[in-house]
Design an enzyme around this catalytic site. Structure first.
Site, PDB file in Angstrom:
ATOM      1  N   PRO A   1       0.782  -1.247   0.000  1.00 36.61           N
ATOM      2  CA  PRO A   1       0.000   0.000   0.000  1.00 36.61           C
ATOM      3  C   PRO A   1       0.814   1.298   0.000  1.00 36.61           C
ATOM      4  O   PRO A   1       0.777   2.079   0.956  1.00 36.61           O
ATOM      5  CB  PRO A   1      -0.830  -0.138   1.268  1.00 36.61           C
ATOM      6  CG  PRO A   1       0.020  -0.954   2.182  1.00 36.61           C
ATOM      7  CD  PRO A   1       0.743  -1.923   1.288  1.00 36.61           C
ATOM      8  N   CYS A   2       1.502   1.563  -1.090  1.00 33.69           N
ATOM      9  CA  CYS A   2       2.268   2.805  -1.202  1.00 33.69           C
ATOM     10  C   CYS A   2       1.361   4.033  -1.242  1.00 33.69           C
ATOM     11  O   CYS A   2       1.819   5.145  -0.984  1.00 33.69           O
ATOM     12  CB  CYS A   2       3.212   2.752  -2.396  1.00 33.69           C
ATOM     13  SG  CYS A   2       2.426   2.344  -3.960  1.00 33.69           S
ATOM     14  N   HIS A   3       0.077   3.839  -1.510  1.00 36.67           N
ATOM     15  CA  HIS A   3      -0.850   4.971  -1.508  1.00 36.67           C
ATOM     16  C   HIS A   3      -1.037   5.550  -0.110  1.00 36.67           C
ATOM     17  O   HIS A   3      -1.491   6.672   0.037  1.00 36.67           O
ATOM     18  CB  HIS A   3      -2.205   4.573  -2.110  1.00 36.67           C
ATOM     19  CG  HIS A   3      -2.921   3.503  -1.362  1.00 36.67           C
ATOM     20  ND1 HIS A   3      -2.623   2.158  -1.529  1.00 36.67           N
ATOM     21  CD2 HIS A   3      -3.899   3.554  -0.424  1.00 36.67           C
ATOM     22  CE1 HIS A   3      -3.408   1.433  -0.737  1.00 36.67           C
ATOM     23  NE2 HIS A   3      -4.190   2.261  -0.058  1.00 36.67           N
TER      24      HIS A   3
END
Length: 158
Positions: free
Chosen positions: A123-125
């Site tokens: 989850p780089c968001h």
């Protein structure tokens, strides 16, 4: 390499896999799916599509299908740290740099985020600037904002 398109609320996602694991999930700017899921796709692709569907409809907070985690040792340490950022929360690039024991690697953390081939799953968001501003996202800032709002709304409603 196997390929299938997944129609999501944020556009068509292109899923690439081997027989055993998901290799990449790419954002596309296409509005129509070119590669439909069928019985010829490996089981892991069916599981990935099912779990992505569950995520987008609020029934899943993390992913359990096998995926290929390929990158430098530094990139892998960043990506592992990203998986520890809880659903519907955010952390800063600085926080991730500190969590991997390299306080000065803030820009390098951003670069590793940019090379993440498994957005949403890794989850780089959820990574934002120290000041809380949304910055840099390979899929576009509008998708990053959508994903964060989606997670926060689903968590609030559960």
């Amino acid at each position: 390499m196997h390929r299938v398109d997944f129609q999501s609320p944020i556009g068509v996602l292109e899923i690439l896999s081997t027989m055993e694991a998901i290799y990449a999930i790419h954002f596309t700017e296409r509005t129509e799916t070119d590669f439909q899921l069928d019985d010829n796709h490996p089981a892991v692709v069916h599981i990935c599509v099912k779990q992505l569907h569950e995520y987008f409809y609020g029934d899943r907070m993390d992913f359990t299908f096998p995926y290929i985690f390929e990158g430098t040792d530094f990139q892998q340490s960043v990506w592992k740290a990203l998986t520890k950022v809880p659903y519907a929360t955010t952390a800063s690039y600085k926080h991730i740099a500190q969590s991997i024991g390299n306080d000065r690697a803030v820009r390098a953390v951003g670069s590793a985020n940019n090379k993440n081939r498994l957005p949403i799953v890794i989850p780089c968001h959820r990574i934002i600037s120290v000041g809380g501003k949304l910055t840099g996202y390979a899929g576009g800032l509008w998708r990053k904002e959508w994903l964060l709002n989606h997670e926060q709304a689903k968590l609030k409603n559960n």
